[in-house]
Design a protein around this motif. Structure first.
Motif, PDB file in Angstrom:
ATOM      1  N   GLU A 183       0.871  -1.426   0.249  1.00  0.00           N
ATOM      2  CA  GLU A 183       0.150  -0.565  -0.081  1.00  0.00           C
ATOM      3  C   GLU A 183       0.985   1.410   0.207  1.00  0.00           C
ATOM      4  N   LYS A 184       0.525   2.196  -0.326  1.00  0.00           N
ATOM      5  CA  LYS A 184       0.833   3.511  -0.587  1.00  0.00           C
ATOM      6  C   LYS A 184       1.585   3.887   0.825  1.00  0.00           C
ATOM      7  N   THR A 185       0.727   3.686   1.961  1.00  0.00           N
ATOM      8  CA  THR A 185       1.757   3.788   3.427  1.00  0.00           C
ATOM      9  C   THR A 185       2.852   2.822   3.985  1.00  0.00           C
ATOM     10  N   GLY A 186       2.579   1.475   2.856  1.00  0.00           N
ATOM     11  CA  GLY A 186       3.893   1.235   3.025  1.00  0.00           C
ATOM     12  C   GLY A 186       2.991   0.072   4.583  1.00  0.00           C
ATOM     13  N   PHE A 187       1.787  -1.183   3.415  1.00  0.00           N
ATOM     14  CA  PHE A 187       1.785  -1.996   4.783  1.00  0.00           C
ATOM     15  C   PHE A 187       1.126  -2.918   3.346  1.00  0.00           C
ATOM     16  N   VAL A 188       1.921  -4.125   3.960  1.00  0.00           N
ATOM     17  CA  VAL A 188       1.947  -5.368   2.751  1.00  0.00           C
ATOM     18  C   VAL A 188       0.843  -6.111   3.001  1.00  0.00           C
ATOM     19  N   ARG A 189       0.271  -6.571   1.298  1.00  0.00           N
ATOM     20  CA  ARG A 189      -1.125  -6.907   1.733  1.00  0.00           C
ATOM     21  C   ARG A 189       0.113  -8.525   0.939  1.00  0.00           C
ATOM     22  N   PHE A 190      -1.253  -9.447   1.484  1.00  0.00           N
ATOM     23  CA  PHE A 190      -0.990 -10.535   0.817  1.00  0.00           C
ATOM     24  C   PHE A 190      -1.419 -11.737   1.086  1.00  0.00           C
ATOM     25  N   GLY A 191      -0.938 -13.465   0.465  1.00  0.00           N
ATOM     26  CA  GLY A 191      -2.058 -14.360  -0.523  1.00  0.00           C
ATOM     27  C   GLY A 191      -1.108 -15.403   0.648  1.00  0.00           C
ATOM     28  N   ASN A 192      -2.207 -16.577   0.697  1.00  0.00           N
ATOM     29  CA  ASN A 192      -1.160 -17.536   1.822  1.00  0.00           C
ATOM     30  C   ASN A 192      -0.976 -18.602   0.496  1.00  0.00           C
ATOM     31  N   LEU A 193       0.049 -19.293   0.332  1.00  0.00           N
ATOM     32  CA  LEU A 193       0.652 -20.407   0.223  1.00  0.00           C
ATOM     33  C   LEU A 193       0.004 -21.286   0.940  1.00  0.00           C
ATOM     34  N   GLY A 194       0.238 -22.369   0.442  1.00  0.00           N
ATOM     35  CA  GLY A 194      -1.002 -23.103   1.283  1.00  0.00           C
ATOM     36  C   GLY A 194      -2.181 -22.720   1.995  1.00  0.00           C
ATOM     37  N   ALA A 195      -2.888 -23.086   3.362  1.00  0.00           N
ATOM     38  CA  ALA A 195      -3.845 -23.377   4.316  1.00  0.00           C
ATOM     39  C   ALA A 195      -3.419 -22.912   5.167  1.00  0.00           C
ATOM     40  N   ALA A 196      -3.254 -21.660   5.231  1.00  0.00           N
ATOM     41  CA  ALA A 196      -2.883 -20.696   6.122  1.00  0.00           C
ATOM     42  C   ALA A 196      -3.987 -20.212   6.495  1.00  0.00           C
ATOM     43  N   PHE A 197      -4.374 -21.119   7.914  1.00  0.00           N
ATOM     44  CA  PHE A 197      -5.816 -20.624   8.177  1.00  0.00           C
ATOM     45  C   PHE A 197      -5.979 -18.704   9.056  1.00  0.00           C
ATOM     46  N   PRO A 198      -7.388 -18.050   8.782  1.00  0.00           N
ATOM     47  CA  PRO A 198      -7.181 -16.861   9.059  1.00  0.00           C
ATOM     48  C   PRO A 198      -7.088 -16.990  11.005  1.00  0.00           C
ATOM     49  N   TRP A 199      -7.464 -17.636  11.414  1.00  0.00           N
ATOM     50  CA  TRP A 199      -7.563 -17.225  12.588  1.00  0.00           C
ATOM     51  C   TRP A 199      -6.559 -17.420  14.215  1.00  0.00           C
ATOM     52  N   TYR A 200      -5.662 -18.027  12.389  1.00  0.00           N
ATOM     53  CA  TYR A 200      -4.052 -17.785  13.766  1.00  0.00           C
ATOM     54  C   TYR A 200      -3.640 -16.756  12.956  1.00  0.00           C
ATOM     55  N   LEU A 201      -4.285 -15.677  13.059  1.00  0.00           N
ATOM     56  CA  LEU A 201      -2.928 -14.705  11.744  1.00  0.00           C
ATOM     57  C   LEU A 201      -2.871 -14.149  12.601  1.00  0.00           C
ATOM     58  N   PRO A 202      -3.415 -13.163  12.905  1.00  0.00           N
ATOM     59  CA  PRO A 202      -3.737 -11.890  13.878  1.00  0.00           C
ATOM     60  C   PRO A 202      -2.204 -12.104  14.582  1.00  0.00           C
ATOM     61  N   ALA A 203      -1.148 -10.872  14.717  1.00  0.00           N
ATOM     62  CA  ALA A 203      -0.234 -10.918  15.883  1.00  0.00           C
ATOM     63  C   ALA A 203       0.769 -11.988  15.572  1.00  0.00           C
ATOM     64  N   SER A 204       0.483 -13.397  14.724  1.00  0.00           N
ATOM     65  CA  SER A 204       1.604 -13.738  14.024  1.00  0.00           C
ATOM     66  C   SER A 204       2.990 -12.840  13.632  1.00  0.00           C
ATOM     67  N   ARG A 205       3.652 -13.541  13.816  1.00  0.00           N
ATOM     68  CA  ARG A 205       4.691 -12.517  12.904  1.00  0.00           C
ATOM     69  C   ARG A 205       5.553 -14.035  11.448  1.00  0.00           C
ATOM     70  N   VAL A 206       5.962 -12.893  10.627  1.00  0.00           N
ATOM     71  CA  VAL A 206       6.498 -13.375   9.625  1.00  0.00           C
ATOM     72  C   VAL A 206       7.662 -12.958   9.594  1.00  0.00           C
ATOM     73  N   LEU A 207       8.180 -14.045   9.187  1.00  0.00           N
ATOM     74  CA  LEU A 207       9.959 -14.001   8.429  1.00  0.00           C
ATOM     75  C   LEU A 207      11.069 -14.170   6.916  1.00  0.00           C
ATOM     76  N   PHE A 208      10.550 -13.279   6.513  1.00  0.00           N
ATOM     77  CA  PHE A 208      10.743 -13.419   4.704  1.00  0.00           C
ATOM     78  C   PHE A 208      12.036 -13.964   3.932  1.00  0.00           C
ATOM     79  N   LEU A 209      11.702 -14.313   2.680  1.00  0.00           N
ATOM     80  CA  LEU A 209      12.814 -15.426   2.656  1.00  0.00           C
ATOM     81  C   LEU A 209      14.453 -13.955   2.911  1.00  0.00           C
ATOM     82  N   ASN A 210      13.963 -13.040   2.273  1.00  0.00           N
ATOM     83  CA  ASN A 210      14.713 -11.799   2.487  1.00  0.00           C
ATOM     84  C   ASN A 210      15.504 -11.790   3.715  1.00  0.00           C
ATOM     85  N   GLY A 211      15.468 -12.319   4.312  1.00  0.00           N
ATOM     86  CA  GLY A 211      15.269 -11.209   5.929  1.00  0.00           C
ATOM     87  C   GLY A 211      14.632 -10.247   6.650  1.00  0.00           C
TER      88      GLY A 211
END
Ligand code: CO
Ligand code: ZN
Length: 332
Positions: free
Chosen positions: A75-103
């Protein structure tokens, strides 16, 4: 075993991006393999032994990919929108942390949240990576990541974001390590892209052309406080699959597995899974059909960042596999 599970779980390897986990597994199996091959899709095939009289070519498969996320838009504000690779259930998402392959690291949040009793969808969620514009955002469309949560040791039970399916990868590695002799030509397959639709095992089982197939993967359990009725529970042994939503295991293979476990007094349980499937599904229908079964590792909170397994069940699975592939096979 615990150290091996931890090592494998902590490597990032979302579907389609299995390079790092493949290299790590390759290192583990090299001392025990006759030959190692990587196919065009990225499947790792580890061969051991030759067919002697009455021997079969047996394919033993565990997928090495894990569920993850993929950037769809910044987004213009720098927030990242995303999709799932495999069945990432939405109820587990809030407050989860993500590590991208680029670090890059980020935190997931969702908006709007007028109704706190409802789970937000992935489309309402975003990843905050600390950016304030697309220009200073360290990830771009197509970048992929996995959920980040440290490995946790609770005694015989252990938790991680990738017990599905690194626990089974550990079982295959340990089996290969402990195997003394076998009348069979064995092919241990560490497959790719299972979580996005069981794809790697399709091409690999075509290439391997096995006489018999066994998949090892996690399965859900029915032993949590309000779980749906299901026989499988943590710590009760290797689960011998009878059916799941993708396949009916070959009854002869199921009987062979059950009788072998009974005879050797290996802790085991019988599994029927209503939702989900494994590599066994596509091995069974490969070419003109392959007698196929599956051994499952009971796992709580599957596809969450804190999947829990019992190490004793992994050990039972190794013992069962060793018995199954260590001697002649008679399906009846
Ligand atoms: Co899975
Ligand atoms: Zn799995």
């Amino acid at each position: 075993m615990k150290e091996l599970i931890q090592k494998l779980c902590e490597i990032s390897g979302p579907s389609g991006y299995e390079n790092n986990i493949r290299e790590a597994i390759k290192k583990e199996v090299t001392p025990y393999a006759d030959s190692i091959e990587v196919d065009p899709l990225g499947n790792l095939m580890v061969r051991k032994g030759k067919k002697t009289e009455g021997g079969l070519r047996i394919l033993i498969s565990a997928h090495m990919d894990e569920i993850g996320v993929i950037v769809t838009h910044v987004e213009k504000t720098g927030f990242v929108r995303f999709g799932n690779l495999g069945a990432a259930f939405p109820w587990y998402l809030p407050a989860s942390r993500v590590l991208f392959l680029n670090g890059t690291r980020g935190v997931i949040n969702s908006e709007p949240r007028e109704d706190n009793t409802k789970v937000s969808t992935i489309d309402q969620s975003y990843i905050d990576v600390g950016a304030s514009s697309p220009e200073d955002c360290p990830v771009k469309i197509g970048d992929v990541g996995v959920f980040e949560r440290p490995f946790m040791d609770m005694g015989t039970r252990v938790a991680s974001k990738a017990m599905d399916n690194r626990s089974s990868c550990a079982v295959l590695i340990e089996t290969l390590r402990q195997l003394k002799k076998s009348p069979h030509e064995l092919v241990f397959l560490f497959s790719v892209q299972e979580e996005v639709g069981i794809r790697g095992a399709v091409t690999a089982s075509y290439a391997i052309d096995p006489d018999l197939g066994i998949a090892v993967d996690v399965t859900s359990v029915g032993d949590t406080p309000s779980a749906k009725q299901m026989e499988v529970g943590l710590g009760k042994g290797a689960a011998i699959k009878i059916r799941d939503s993708g396949m009916l295991c070959d009854p002869r293979v199921v009987r062979w597995m059950r009788e072998t476990a009974e005879k050797a007094s290996i802790p085991h349980q019988m599994e029927i899974l209503r939702q989900g499937s494994t590599d066994a599904y596509v091995i069974q229908t490969s070419r003109s059909g392959v007698p196929t079964g599956a051994i499952s590792i009971p796992c709580r909170y599957v596809h969450s960042p804190s999947e829990v397994v019992d190490v004793k069940d992994l050990e039972s699975s190794v013992q069962l596999l060793l018995k199954l592939i260590g001697g002649p096979v008679q399906l009846k």
